[in-house]
Design a protein around this motif. Structure first.
Motif, short mmCIF file in Angstrom:
data_model
loop_
_atom_site.label_atom_id
_atom_site.label_comp_id
_atom_site.label_asym_id
_atom_site.label_seq_id
_atom_site.Cartn_x
_atom_site.Cartn_y
_atom_site.Cartn_z
N ARG A 75 0.84 -1.21 0.00
CA ARG A 75 0.00 0.00 0.00
C ARG A 75 0.86 1.25 0.00
O ARG A 75 0.61 2.19 -0.76
CB ARG A 75 -0.92 -0.03 1.23
CG ARG A 75 -1.74 1.23 1.41
CD ARG A 75 -3.09 1.08 0.75
NE ARG A 75 -3.92 2.23 1.08
CZ ARG A 75 -4.34 3.09 0.18
NH1 ARG A 75 -4.08 2.92 -1.08
NH2 ARG A 75 -5.07 4.11 0.54
N LYS A 76 1.89 1.29 0.84
CA LYS A 76 2.79 2.44 0.88
C LYS A 76 3.47 2.66 -0.46
O LYS A 76 3.60 3.78 -0.94
CB LYS A 76 3.83 2.28 1.99
CG LYS A 76 3.28 2.57 3.37
CD LYS A 76 4.20 2.31 4.53
CE LYS A 76 5.65 2.52 4.36
NZ LYS A 76 6.43 2.25 5.59
N GLU A 77 3.90 1.57 -1.09
CA GLU A 77 4.54 1.64 -2.41
C GLU A 77 3.57 2.19 -3.46
O GLU A 77 3.94 3.02 -4.29
CB GLU A 77 5.03 0.26 -2.81
CG GLU A 77 5.74 0.20 -4.13
CD GLU A 77 6.14 -1.22 -4.49
OE1 GLU A 77 5.92 -1.59 -5.67
OE2 GLU A 77 6.66 -1.94 -3.63
N MET A 78 2.32 1.72 -3.40
CA MET A 78 1.31 2.19 -4.35
C MET A 78 1.03 3.68 -4.16
O MET A 78 0.91 4.43 -5.14
CB MET A 78 0.02 1.38 -4.20
CG MET A 78 0.14 -0.05 -4.68
SD MET A 78 -1.27 -1.09 -4.23
CE MET A 78 -2.58 -0.32 -5.17
N ALA A 81 3.97 5.68 -5.53
CA ALA A 81 3.94 5.72 -7.00
C ALA A 81 2.87 6.69 -7.50
O ALA A 81 3.10 7.44 -8.45
CB ALA A 81 3.71 4.32 -7.54
N LYS A 82 1.71 6.69 -6.85
CA LYS A 82 0.63 7.60 -7.25
C LYS A 82 1.04 9.05 -7.01
O LYS A 82 0.79 9.92 -7.85
CB LYS A 82 -0.66 7.28 -6.51
CG LYS A 82 -1.82 8.11 -6.95
CD LYS A 82 -3.11 7.66 -6.34
CE LYS A 82 -4.25 8.51 -6.90
NZ LYS A 82 -5.53 7.89 -6.78
N ARG A 83 1.66 9.32 -5.87
CA ARG A 83 2.12 10.67 -5.55
C ARG A 83 3.16 11.13 -6.58
O ARG A 83 3.09 12.24 -7.08
CB ARG A 83 2.70 10.70 -4.13
CG ARG A 83 3.05 12.08 -3.64
CD ARG A 83 3.41 12.13 -2.15
NE ARG A 83 4.31 11.08 -1.73
CZ ARG A 83 3.96 10.05 -0.94
NH1 ARG A 83 2.73 9.93 -0.50
NH2 ARG A 83 4.85 9.15 -0.58
N ASN A 84 4.10 10.25 -6.93
CA ASN A 84 5.10 10.60 -7.93
C ASN A 84 4.46 10.87 -9.29
O ASN A 84 4.85 11.80 -10.00
CB ASN A 84 6.15 9.48 -8.07
CG ASN A 84 7.05 9.39 -6.86
OD1 ASN A 84 7.12 10.30 -6.05
ND2 ASN A 84 7.72 8.26 -6.71
N GLN A 85 3.46 10.07 -9.66
CA GLN A 85 2.75 10.28 -10.93
C GLN A 85 2.01 11.61 -10.92
O GLN A 85 2.04 12.35 -11.90
CB GLN A 85 1.78 9.14 -11.22
CG GLN A 85 1.08 9.27 -12.55
CD GLN A 85 2.04 9.22 -13.73
OE1 GLN A 85 2.86 8.34 -13.82
NE2 GLN A 85 1.92 10.17 -14.62
#
Length: 111
Positions: A75-78, A81-85
């Protein structure tokens, strides 16, 4: 519901088909939903509906769990990744706005 979604993102697949495609049990699929790793839509009758993108994500999640990764880490990784996108999307929009302002371009089609 948006009509411009790619076929991969349309939520049309039932949990039984997802189970058959992924090899996961319905219980596992619902557990990943509870852990906020997957977000199916609900039909008017309350049935879960998934997309092909969801199926791919479920396979990735299952592989990570099989490798020993915890659901909270996934979940943290997802989220990261969403924040970076989102940051990349914002940066792209800002650059496009600067280019439009510099060269007097308007956003969207011209008449």
């Amino acid at each position: 519901m948006r009509h411009d979604l790619s076929y991969k993102d349309k939520k049309v697949i039932t949990i039984g088909v997802v189970r058959d495609l992924t090899g996961l049990s319905e219980r596992q699929i619902r557990y990943y939903e509870e852990r906020k790793l997957i977000f199916p839509e609900r039909s008017s009758g309350g049935s879960r509906k998934y997309s092909f993108s969801d199926v791919e994500l479920l396979v990735e999640i299952a592989n990570k769990i099989e490798d020993g990764v915890q659901t909270h880490e996934i979940r943290k990784e997802m989220l990261r990744a969403k924040r970076n996108q989102n940051q990349e999307d914002m940066r792209r929009k800002m650059i496009q706005g600067q280019l439009n302002a510099q060269f007097g371009l308007r956003k969207g089609p011209t008449s």
